[in-house]
Design an enzyme around this catalytic site. Structure first.
Site, short mmCIF file in Angstrom:
data_model
loop_
_atom_site.label_atom_id
_atom_site.label_comp_id
_atom_site.label_asym_id
_atom_site.label_seq_id
_atom_site.Cartn_x
_atom_site.Cartn_y
_atom_site.Cartn_z
N LYS A 78 0.83 -1.21 0.00
CA LYS A 78 0.00 0.00 0.00
C LYS A 78 0.86 1.26 0.00
O LYS A 78 0.65 2.18 -0.79
CB LYS A 78 -0.93 0.03 1.23
CG LYS A 78 -1.86 -1.15 1.36
CD LYS A 78 -2.85 -0.99 2.50
CE LYS A 78 -2.22 -0.90 3.88
NZ LYS A 78 -1.58 -2.15 4.34
N ARG A 127 -8.79 0.73 9.87
CA ARG A 127 -8.25 -0.62 10.13
C ARG A 127 -9.33 -1.52 10.75
O ARG A 127 -9.08 -2.68 10.98
CB ARG A 127 -7.13 -0.55 11.16
CG ARG A 127 -5.74 -0.20 10.68
CD ARG A 127 -5.07 -1.25 9.86
NE ARG A 127 -3.70 -1.56 10.23
CZ ARG A 127 -2.64 -0.85 9.90
NH1 ARG A 127 -2.75 0.25 9.20
NH2 ARG A 127 -1.43 -1.25 10.25
N ARG A 142 12.01 -5.68 3.87
CA ARG A 142 11.62 -4.27 3.81
C ARG A 142 12.64 -3.38 4.53
O ARG A 142 13.10 -3.69 5.62
CB ARG A 142 10.24 -4.15 4.48
CG ARG A 142 9.63 -2.81 4.37
CD ARG A 142 8.14 -2.92 4.33
NE ARG A 142 7.54 -3.15 5.63
CZ ARG A 142 6.24 -3.08 5.83
NH1 ARG A 142 5.42 -2.80 4.84
NH2 ARG A 142 5.73 -3.32 7.02
N ARG A 181 12.11 -1.56 10.29
CA ARG A 181 11.11 -1.18 11.30
C ARG A 181 11.10 -2.18 12.45
O ARG A 181 11.18 -3.38 12.24
CB ARG A 181 9.73 -1.13 10.65
CG ARG A 181 9.42 0.22 10.05
CD ARG A 181 8.18 0.16 9.23
NE ARG A 181 7.05 -0.45 9.93
CZ ARG A 181 5.82 -0.48 9.44
NH1 ARG A 181 5.56 0.06 8.27
NH2 ARG A 181 4.85 -1.05 10.11
N ARG A 221 0.56 -9.02 13.58
CA ARG A 221 -0.06 -7.99 12.74
C ARG A 221 -0.96 -8.61 11.68
O ARG A 221 -2.03 -8.08 11.37
CB ARG A 221 1.03 -7.11 12.08
CG ARG A 221 1.69 -6.19 13.10
CD ARG A 221 2.98 -5.60 12.60
NE ARG A 221 2.79 -4.74 11.45
CZ ARG A 221 3.76 -4.47 10.56
NH1 ARG A 221 4.95 -5.03 10.68
NH2 ARG A 221 3.49 -3.67 9.57
#
Ligand code: AMP
Length: 214
Positions: free
Chosen positions: A14, A90, A129, A162, A173
């Site tokens: 996203k 969310r 990532r 992160r 998550r």
């Protein structure tokens, strides 16, 4: 102002798609709830201090906390922009809040575009990532590598991983996504706003498909 919601699991791309589209189209504005929250944590604001523990555990921060931040951005965004809303709502309660916020500020929710990516791909994507802590540009060690390893192409800062991208937190998550966020697919389908695109493949192609779908 128009609002386009990006739906999809953490790691579905996203942020990558929205930041690319915003960089290429001056009428598009990328608003990421995660970036707003990470900014607040880094600054040590009251909201940041409250949000930090939830975020590190991979849990959702309280609805009112994030809704206030999003409401402030909606209020300060000028009329002819389209906001690409990444990471909010969310859950169904936040979707109801967003509908109210949009109505109160005269904004229109144009569509909710789902980036469809299977769970098994998500783990790989999140593991590779890398993020620029300074300008927020996103990279992936194999799918979207920076020109110089570990260094941001855009501002030269050292890329970071992160804290909530570790495998255990990612599992949590994803569980939160399936339990709380996935019901939004039906929510926006019922409202006639849902569009679905394939989230796998070339970033430029996904971004172009997104633009057509929204
Ligand atoms: P993201 O960058 O979108 O993956 O978000 C990182 C973390 O910020 C999430 O795991 C949550 O802890 C928190 N967060 C981001 N957006 C929201 C939201 N809309 N509601 C609650 N928590 C959020």
């Amino acid at each position: 102002m128009n609002i386009v919601i990006l739906l999809g699991a953490p790691g579905s791309g996203k942020g990558t798609v929205a930041s690319r589209l915003a960089a290429e189209n001056s009428n598009l504005k990328h608003v990421s709830s995660g970036d707003l929250l990470r900014g607040a944590v880094a600054k040590g604001t009251a909201a940041g201090v409250e949000a930090k523990e939830y975020m590190e555990a991979g849990k959702l921060v309280p609805d009112t906390l994030i809704a206030k931040m999003i409401g402030d951005v909606v209020a300060e965004t000028v009329g002819d922009m389209t906001m690409l809303l990444d990471g909010f709502p969310r859950n169904v309660a936040q979707a109801d809040i967003l509908a109210e916020t949009a109505k109160a500020s005269g904004a229109t929710i144009k569509s909710a575009v789902l980036l469809d990516v299977p769970d098994e791909v998500i783990f790989d994507r999140i593991a590779g990532r890398r993020t620029c802590p300074k300008c927020k540009a996103g990279y992936h060690v194999t799918n979207l590598p920076p020109k110089v390893e570990g260094i941001c192409d855009q501002c030269g800062a050292e890329l970071t991983i992160r804290k909530d991208d570790n495998p255990d937190t990612v599992k949590d998550r994803l569980a939160v996504y399936h339990a709380q966020t996935e019901p939004l697919i039906e929510y926006y389908e019922k409202a006639g706003l849902l569009r679905k695109i394939n989230g796998l493949g070339d970033t430029a192609e996904i971004a172009s498909n997104f633009l057509s779908a929204m």
